[in-house]
Design a protein around this motif. Sequence first.
Motif, PDB file in Angstrom:
ATOM      1  N   LYS A  11     119.732  10.419  -7.364  1.00 13.73           N
ATOM      2  CA  LYS A  11     120.184  11.751  -6.979  1.00 13.73           C
ATOM      3  C   LYS A  11     121.536  11.793  -6.803  1.00 13.73           C
ATOM      4  O   LYS A  11     122.362  12.485  -7.319  1.00 13.73           O
ATOM      5  CB  LYS A  11     119.168  12.346  -5.850  1.00 13.73           C
ATOM      6  CG  LYS A  11     119.624  13.924  -5.787  1.00 13.73           C
ATOM      7  CD  LYS A  11     118.828  14.627  -5.102  1.00 13.73           C
ATOM      8  CE  LYS A  11     119.179  16.242  -4.332  1.00 13.73           C
ATOM      9  NZ  LYS A  11     120.410  16.586  -5.067  1.00 13.73           N
ATOM     10  N   LEU A  12     122.074  10.960  -5.736  1.00 16.87           N
ATOM     11  CA  LEU A  12     123.408  10.981  -5.476  1.00 16.87           C
ATOM     12  C   LEU A  12     124.167  10.512  -6.531  1.00 16.87           C
ATOM     13  O   LEU A  12     125.369  11.177  -6.723  1.00 16.87           O
ATOM     14  CB  LEU A  12     123.640  10.009  -4.083  1.00 16.87           C
ATOM     15  CG  LEU A  12     123.052  10.615  -2.904  1.00 16.87           C
ATOM     16  CD1 LEU A  12     123.171   9.540  -1.658  1.00 16.87           C
ATOM     17  CD2 LEU A  12     123.795  11.810  -2.313  1.00 16.87           C
ATOM     18  N   ILE A  43     123.323  14.332 -21.855  1.00 13.03           N
ATOM     19  CA  ILE A  43     122.418  13.394 -22.850  1.00 13.03           C
ATOM     20  C   ILE A  43     121.327  13.001 -22.045  1.00 13.03           C
ATOM     21  O   ILE A  43     121.464  12.248 -20.985  1.00 13.03           O
ATOM     22  CB  ILE A  43     123.190  12.188 -23.660  1.00 13.03           C
ATOM     23  CG1 ILE A  43     124.182  12.657 -24.508  1.00 13.03           C
ATOM     24  CG2 ILE A  43     122.002  11.410 -24.282  1.00 13.03           C
ATOM     25  CD1 ILE A  43     125.202  11.304 -24.855  1.00 13.03           C
ATOM     26  N   GLU A  44     120.023  13.265 -22.418  1.00 13.81           N
ATOM     27  CA  GLU A  44     118.689  12.824 -21.677  1.00 13.81           C
ATOM     28  C   GLU A  44     118.087  11.906 -22.643  1.00 13.81           C
ATOM     29  O   GLU A  44     117.842  12.205 -23.843  1.00 13.81           O
ATOM     30  CB  GLU A  44     117.988  13.779 -21.306  1.00 13.81           C
ATOM     31  CG  GLU A  44     116.943  13.334 -20.529  1.00 13.81           C
ATOM     32  CD  GLU A  44     116.370  14.111 -19.749  1.00 13.81           C
ATOM     33  OE1 GLU A  44     114.869  14.134 -19.602  1.00 13.81           O
ATOM     34  OE2 GLU A  44     116.463  15.470 -19.474  1.00 13.81           O
ATOM     35  N   THR A  49     116.422   9.198 -18.397  1.00 13.33           N
ATOM     36  CA  THR A  49     117.968   8.788 -17.817  1.00 13.33           C
ATOM     37  C   THR A  49     118.961   9.915 -18.300  1.00 13.33           C
ATOM     38  O   THR A  49     119.087  10.073 -19.480  1.00 13.33           O
ATOM     39  CB  THR A  49     118.349   7.453 -18.113  1.00 13.33           C
ATOM     40  OG1 THR A  49     117.377   6.541 -17.333  1.00 13.33           O
ATOM     41  CG2 THR A  49     119.665   7.282 -17.294  1.00 13.33           C
ATOM     42  N   THR A  50     119.877  10.655 -17.508  1.00 13.11           N
ATOM     43  CA  THR A  50     120.621  11.565 -17.991  1.00 13.11           C
ATOM     44  C   THR A  50     122.315  11.101 -17.770  1.00 13.11           C
ATOM     45  O   THR A  50     122.430  10.361 -16.966  1.00 13.11           O
ATOM     46  CB  THR A  50     120.415  12.798 -17.273  1.00 13.11           C
ATOM     47  OG1 THR A  50     119.248  13.407 -17.223  1.00 13.11           O
ATOM     48  CG2 THR A  50     121.371  13.928 -17.709  1.00 13.11           C
TER      49      THR A  50
END
Length: 57
Positions: A11-12, A43-44, A49-50
Amino acid sequence: MLIKGKETFTKLSRDFAKEVQKRESVTIRPKEELERAKARLTIENYLGTTTFSPMMR
C-alpha cells in the motif's frame, strides 16, 4: 516498512508511486519538447499489480 507486513508495504509503495506519477505528469524537464500536456497512464496486469506511469500524449 516490510516489518509491518507485505500488505502495508504494498500500500505504501503504491501510494508513493501515485504521488510520483502526479508530480511527473506536471513537471516539464529542460530537454523535453512537448506539443501537448503529459498524461497519466495506469496499468493493471492479470495478477492485480498496478503500475503508475506518466506519459506524453
